[in-house]
Design a protein around this motif. Sequence first.
Motif, PDB file in Angstrom:
ATOM      1  N   LEU A 256       0.829  -1.209   0.000  1.00  0.00           N
ATOM      2  CA  LEU A 256       0.000   0.000   0.000  1.00  0.00           C
ATOM      3  C   LEU A 256       0.864   1.261   0.000  1.00  0.00           C
ATOM      4  O   LEU A 256       0.537   2.234  -0.674  1.00  0.00           O
ATOM      5  CB  LEU A 256      -0.956  -0.001   1.197  1.00  0.00           C
ATOM      6  CG  LEU A 256      -2.119  -0.985   1.116  1.00  0.00           C
ATOM      7  CD1 LEU A 256      -2.898  -0.993   2.425  1.00  0.00           C
ATOM      8  CD2 LEU A 256      -3.033  -0.644  -0.046  1.00  0.00           C
ATOM      9  N   ALA A 257       1.968   1.243   0.757  1.00  0.00           N
ATOM     10  CA  ALA A 257       2.865   2.403   0.780  1.00  0.00           C
ATOM     11  C   ALA A 257       3.474   2.621  -0.600  1.00  0.00           C
ATOM     12  O   ALA A 257       3.579   3.764  -1.078  1.00  0.00           O
ATOM     13  CB  ALA A 257       3.955   2.212   1.834  1.00  0.00           C
TER      14      ALA A 257
ATOM     15  N   THR B 245       2.799   5.834  -2.984  1.00  0.00           N
ATOM     16  CA  THR B 245       3.879   6.616  -3.593  1.00  0.00           C
ATOM     17  C   THR B 245       3.649   6.720  -5.105  1.00  0.00           C
ATOM     18  O   THR B 245       3.791   7.799  -5.691  1.00  0.00           O
ATOM     19  CB  THR B 245       5.246   5.959  -3.306  1.00  0.00           C
ATOM     20  OG1 THR B 245       5.414   5.851  -1.893  1.00  0.00           O
ATOM     21  CG2 THR B 245       6.378   6.756  -3.900  1.00  0.00           C
ATOM     22  N   THR B 246       3.267   5.605  -5.727  1.00  0.00           N
ATOM     23  CA  THR B 246       2.996   5.604  -7.169  1.00  0.00           C
ATOM     24  C   THR B 246       1.816   6.525  -7.486  1.00  0.00           C
ATOM     25  O   THR B 246       1.869   7.315  -8.441  1.00  0.00           O
ATOM     26  CB  THR B 246       2.700   4.169  -7.646  1.00  0.00           C
ATOM     27  OG1 THR B 246       3.806   3.339  -7.320  1.00  0.00           O
ATOM     28  CG2 THR B 246       2.443   4.127  -9.135  1.00  0.00           C
ATOM     29  N   LEU B 247       0.762   6.426  -6.688  1.00  0.00           N
ATOM     30  CA  LEU B 247      -0.414   7.273  -6.904  1.00  0.00           C
ATOM     31  C   LEU B 247      -0.075   8.754  -6.686  1.00  0.00           C
ATOM     32  O   LEU B 247      -0.562   9.612  -7.428  1.00  0.00           O
ATOM     33  CB  LEU B 247      -1.562   6.843  -5.988  1.00  0.00           C
ATOM     34  CG  LEU B 247      -2.237   5.521  -6.353  1.00  0.00           C
ATOM     35  CD1 LEU B 247      -3.247   5.126  -5.282  1.00  0.00           C
ATOM     36  CD2 LEU B 247      -2.907   5.614  -7.706  1.00  0.00           C
ATOM     37  N   THR B 248       0.730   9.046  -5.687  1.00  0.00           N
ATOM     38  CA  THR B 248       1.141  10.423  -5.444  1.00  0.00           C
ATOM     39  C   THR B 248       1.914  10.976  -6.636  1.00  0.00           C
ATOM     40  O   THR B 248       1.678  12.114  -7.067  1.00  0.00           O
ATOM     41  CB  THR B 248       2.001  10.512  -4.159  1.00  0.00           C
ATOM     42  OG1 THR B 248       1.244  10.001  -3.064  1.00  0.00           O
ATOM     43  CG2 THR B 248       2.429  11.937  -3.878  1.00  0.00           C
ATOM     44  N   ALA B 249       2.811  10.168  -7.198  1.00  0.00           N
ATOM     45  CA  ALA B 249       3.565  10.598  -8.385  1.00  0.00           C
ATOM     46  C   ALA B 249       2.627  10.790  -9.574  1.00  0.00           C
ATOM     47  O   ALA B 249       2.762  11.763 -10.334  1.00  0.00           O
ATOM     48  CB  ALA B 249       4.651   9.577  -8.717  1.00  0.00           C
ATOM     49  N   HIS B 250       1.664   9.902  -9.723  1.00  0.00           N
ATOM     50  CA  HIS B 250       0.700  10.003 -10.823  1.00  0.00           C
ATOM     51  C   HIS B 250      -0.176  11.249 -10.656  1.00  0.00           C
ATOM     52  O   HIS B 250      -0.456  11.961 -11.639  1.00  0.00           O
ATOM     53  CB  HIS B 250      -0.154   8.732 -10.884  1.00  0.00           C
ATOM     54  CG  HIS B 250      -1.016   8.633 -12.095  1.00  0.00           C
ATOM     55  ND1 HIS B 250      -0.508   8.536 -13.371  1.00  0.00           N
ATOM     56  CD2 HIS B 250      -2.359   8.635 -12.235  1.00  0.00           C
ATOM     57  CE1 HIS B 250      -1.488   8.480 -14.241  1.00  0.00           C
ATOM     58  NE2 HIS B 250      -2.641   8.536 -13.574  1.00  0.00           N
ATOM     59  N   ILE B 251      -0.587  11.525  -9.424  1.00  0.00           N
ATOM     60  CA  ILE B 251      -1.380  12.728  -9.143  1.00  0.00           C
ATOM     61  C   ILE B 251      -0.570  13.975  -9.477  1.00  0.00           C
ATOM     62  O   ILE B 251      -1.084  14.911 -10.111  1.00  0.00           O
ATOM     63  CB  ILE B 251      -1.844  12.745  -7.667  1.00  0.00           C
ATOM     64  CG1 ILE B 251      -2.941  11.706  -7.461  1.00  0.00           C
ATOM     65  CG2 ILE B 251      -2.333  14.129  -7.258  1.00  0.00           C
ATOM     66  CD1 ILE B 251      -3.302  11.465  -5.995  1.00  0.00           C
ATOM     67  N   ALA B 252       0.697  14.003  -9.097  1.00  0.00           N
ATOM     68  CA  ALA B 252       1.551  15.157  -9.402  1.00  0.00           C
ATOM     69  C   ALA B 252       1.684  15.345 -10.912  1.00  0.00           C
ATOM     70  O   ALA B 252       1.646  16.484 -11.409  1.00  0.00           O
ATOM     71  CB  ALA B 252       2.920  14.978  -8.753  1.00  0.00           C
ATOM     72  N   GLU B 253       1.825  14.253 -11.642  1.00  0.00           N
ATOM     73  CA  GLU B 253       1.928  14.324 -13.101  1.00  0.00           C
ATOM     74  C   GLU B 253       0.637  14.876 -13.709  1.00  0.00           C
ATOM     75  O   GLU B 253       0.668  15.747 -14.588  1.00  0.00           O
ATOM     76  CB  GLU B 253       2.227  12.940 -13.667  1.00  0.00           C
ATOM     77  CG  GLU B 253       2.268  12.881 -15.175  1.00  0.00           C
ATOM     78  CD  GLU B 253       2.356  11.453 -15.705  1.00  0.00           C
ATOM     79  OE1 GLU B 253       1.953  11.248 -16.867  1.00  0.00           O
ATOM     80  OE2 GLU B 253       2.802  10.561 -14.963  1.00  0.00           O
ATOM     81  N   LEU B 254      -0.507  14.376 -13.241  1.00  0.00           N
ATOM     82  CA  LEU B 254      -1.789  14.860 -13.749  1.00  0.00           C
ATOM     83  C   LEU B 254      -2.019  16.327 -13.406  1.00  0.00           C
ATOM     84  O   LEU B 254      -2.539  17.096 -14.227  1.00  0.00           O
ATOM     85  CB  LEU B 254      -2.938  14.005 -13.197  1.00  0.00           C
ATOM     86  CG  LEU B 254      -3.039  12.576 -13.737  1.00  0.00           C
ATOM     87  CD1 LEU B 254      -4.123  11.806 -12.995  1.00  0.00           C
ATOM     88  CD2 LEU B 254      -3.305  12.584 -15.229  1.00  0.00           C
ATOM     89  N   GLU B 255      -1.622  16.745 -12.213  1.00  0.00           N
ATOM     90  CA  GLU B 255      -1.760  18.152 -11.832  1.00  0.00           C
ATOM     91  C   GLU B 255      -0.903  19.040 -12.721  1.00  0.00           C
ATOM     92  O   GLU B 255      -1.340  20.123 -13.128  1.00  0.00           O
ATOM     93  CB  GLU B 255      -1.377  18.346 -10.357  1.00  0.00           C
ATOM     94  CG  GLU B 255      -2.421  17.833  -9.392  1.00  0.00           C
ATOM     95  CD  GLU B 255      -1.962  17.896  -7.932  1.00  0.00           C
ATOM     96  OE1 GLU B 255      -0.742  17.966  -7.683  1.00  0.00           O
ATOM     97  OE2 GLU B 255      -2.845  17.860  -7.060  1.00  0.00           O
TER      98      GLU B 255
END
Length: 178
Positions: free
Chosen positions: A25-26, A30-40
């Motif tokens: 999950l961690a 981390t992967t989701l956080t990076a993906h969110i940053a990319e989408l933003e």
Amino acid sequence: MFGKDDLVDNLSRDLDRVRGRRDALASEATTLTAHIAELEARLSEEKKRRERDRVLGEIEAIKTRIKHASSAFTPVVDGLCKAIEPAAAVMPEARELNSFLLSVATEIDTVLDPLLRGLDQRADAVRAGDPALDLPSLAYEAPIVPPVEPRDNNERMLRFPAWLSRDKEAEKKETESA
């Protein structure tokens, strides 16, 4: 004792599984956080691109309206000057009005080109990525079209407000500076 070892083994296995899930999950977080940053970042770029496009569209609309209005203005001034010429034989003041109209048309021509060049420079700056100008949305009005024929055949003498008449002191300054 046999039951106690099974309990310890079960708890150990459960702890290992839960730790494995936590780590997964961690990693996923981390992967989701990076993906969110990319989408933003992509969203921000798209918003900037759309704002630049909006500003460029507004600038082009302004230029189009100015060009259209100035192209409609020239024939009107020309028509007025031609209509006033015969009146000069009857009223000498008509020559002043004719001269005034020509000076207004000349002044507009003198100022119009730098204005259009300035708008082109602003558009180039927006294209280059400079911060977008904050332009209000244009209210698209009907195009300015010069009338083909006079509406009233009984043309009246044009009367200009006092602020449009030439000031004698301003004329003296112009002749002295020339």
